[in-house]
Design a protein around this motif. Sequence first.
Motif, PDB file in Angstrom:
ATOM      1  N   ASN A 112     -16.717  -8.020 -35.023  1.00  9.56           N
ATOM      2  CA  ASN A 112     -17.564  -8.001 -34.033  1.00  9.56           C
ATOM      3  C   ASN A 112     -16.446  -6.721 -33.980  1.00  9.56           C
ATOM      4  N   GLY A 113     -15.250  -5.939 -34.510  1.00  6.04           N
ATOM      5  CA  GLY A 113     -14.941  -5.987 -34.591  1.00  6.04           C
ATOM      6  C   GLY A 113     -13.436  -5.684 -33.471  1.00  6.04           C
ATOM      7  N   THR A 114     -13.207  -7.244 -33.437  1.00  2.82           N
ATOM      8  CA  THR A 114     -12.141  -7.080 -32.427  1.00  2.82           C
ATOM      9  C   THR A 114     -10.713  -7.422 -33.104  1.00  2.82           C
ATOM     10  N   GLU A 115      -9.542  -6.022 -31.795  1.00  2.00           N
ATOM     11  CA  GLU A 115      -8.893  -5.443 -32.115  1.00  2.00           C
ATOM     12  C   GLU A 115      -7.563  -6.294 -32.472  1.00  2.00           C
ATOM     13  N   ALA A 116      -6.325  -5.933 -33.412  1.00  4.24           N
ATOM     14  CA  ALA A 116      -5.439  -6.487 -32.540  1.00  4.24           C
ATOM     15  C   ALA A 116      -4.531  -6.112 -32.420  1.00  4.24           C
ATOM     16  N   LEU A 117      -3.649  -6.347 -30.710  1.00  7.15           N
ATOM     17  CA  LEU A 117      -2.582  -5.852 -29.790  1.00  7.15           C
ATOM     18  C   LEU A 117      -1.182  -5.785 -30.367  1.00  7.15           C
ATOM     19  N   LEU A 118      -1.289  -7.519 -30.409  1.00  7.84           N
ATOM     20  CA  LEU A 118       0.098  -7.426 -30.554  1.00  7.84           C
ATOM     21  C   LEU A 118       0.134  -8.857 -31.179  1.00  7.84           C
ATOM     22  N   THR A 119       1.261  -8.735 -32.083  1.00 14.73           N
ATOM     23  CA  THR A 119       1.805 -10.761 -32.726  1.00 14.73           C
ATOM     24  C   THR A 119       3.047 -10.919 -31.990  1.00 14.73           C
ATOM     25  N   SER A 120       2.959 -12.514 -32.043  1.00 15.84           N
ATOM     26  CA  SER A 120       3.731 -13.276 -31.425  1.00 15.84           C
ATOM     27  C   SER A 120       5.676 -13.351 -32.019  1.00 15.84           C
ATOM     28  N   ILE A 121       6.080 -13.412 -31.447  1.00 12.85           N
ATOM     29  CA  ILE A 121       7.661 -13.641 -31.609  1.00 12.85           C
ATOM     30  C   ILE A 121       8.149 -14.964 -31.565  1.00 12.85           C
ATOM     31  N   ASN A 122       8.268 -16.315 -32.898  1.00 10.83           N
ATOM     32  CA  ASN A 122       8.787 -17.441 -31.781  1.00 10.83           C
ATOM     33  C   ASN A 122      10.681 -17.516 -31.249  1.00 10.83           C
ATOM     34  N   LYS A 123       9.899 -18.364 -31.033  1.00  8.64           N
ATOM     35  CA  LYS A 123      11.809 -19.217 -30.213  1.00  8.64           C
ATOM     36  C   LYS A 123      12.955 -18.430 -31.221  1.00  8.64           C
ATOM     37  N   HIS A 124      12.443 -18.385 -32.665  1.00 12.67           N
ATOM     38  CA  HIS A 124      14.011 -17.785 -33.245  1.00 12.67           C
ATOM     39  C   HIS A 124      13.807 -16.848 -33.861  1.00 12.67           C
ATOM     40  N   ASP A 125      13.116 -16.035 -33.031  1.00 13.19           N
ATOM     41  CA  ASP A 125      13.212 -14.340 -32.736  1.00 13.19           C
ATOM     42  C   ASP A 125      12.306 -14.041 -34.219  1.00 13.19           C
ATOM     43  N   GLU A 126      11.500 -14.991 -35.191  1.00  8.96           N
ATOM     44  CA  GLU A 126      11.047 -14.985 -36.545  1.00  8.96           C
ATOM     45  C   GLU A 126       9.133 -14.370 -35.589  1.00  8.96           C
ATOM     46  N   PRO A 127       8.630 -13.649 -36.944  1.00  8.75           N
ATOM     47  CA  PRO A 127       7.284 -12.941 -35.902  1.00  8.75           C
ATOM     48  C   PRO A 127       5.860 -13.869 -36.390  1.00  8.75           C
ATOM     49  N   GLY A 128       6.032 -14.853 -36.071  1.00 12.67           N
ATOM     50  CA  GLY A 128       4.816 -16.035 -37.024  1.00 12.67           C
ATOM     51  C   GLY A 128       5.618 -17.524 -35.521  1.00 12.67           C
TER      52      GLY A 128
END
Length: 305
Positions: A112-128
Amino acid sequence: MFRDLKLILLEVKRMKKVWKLLMLVSLIFLLISCGKKKEEKPLIMGLSPIANSEKLIEDTAPLHKMLGDEIGRPVEGFIATNYIGVVEALGTGTIDFALIPPFAYILANKKNGTEALLTSINKHDEPGYYSVLLVRTDSGIEKVEDLKGKKVAFVDPSSTSGYIFPAVILMDHGINIEQDITYQFAGGHDKALQLLINGDVDAIGTYESAVTKFAKEFPEVTEKVKVLEKSDLIPGITLVVSSKVDDATKQKIKDAFLKVTSTNEGQELTLKLFGIKGFQEANVDNYKLIEDKLNKMGIDIEKIK
């Protein structure tokens, strides 16, 4: 006769004063109502069913309040019964934005064309974040290969950390999930953990910080459960927005999440709720890793309902 006429004239004069007074009161009310800001419809935030829905709504209420204060509109929560429910709600506009796992984002984007705005950073500063296979400490299971012939609980067919990645871990260790194990879907990370603690299954697939997240509900979990295997880094929990939301509101939602998680109070809350320290710009190229895992499992996204 003249007396009656005089009385009539006096009554007419009195009525004119009443009408003037009524007109003045009406004008005042009109000015007041025009001055009032029209109350805006709340924005609806969707969440994946990582835990008991009622408790999740209660736990996330402070986050909704923080976001609403930043956006300038009330924010309310919506918990679907499964991940597909969130995807469908984004498509119909039942929810305006959501925090969902990367696989659910891929589904929503394609459907349905949903758009990604941001992705999370974990407590170890990793992008996931990471997926793990958990077993009981007293199980005697020491390596992934030991799970052959055992019972495994996954979370949901559309869960990245609760199905896709742990299933690929099993496959990478020579275990055919359709033939070599008996598996079920628990319907939530907390429910999967409960099955493992109770001894109803031998292993579960979940996200790395689930043990910390549900330690209050299951005080014995840190002693009874151990990590058997850990996955590659998964692209972070994704802030997505429905295609039906206008660009100005999209930007407000995005800015609100960045602002809230930049504060100590907001960061403490998202760490407690989701293991999320903050957010960064979403890079859609990173999600190819998920598609590679899906291909390895033989899953056709177009056929998922």
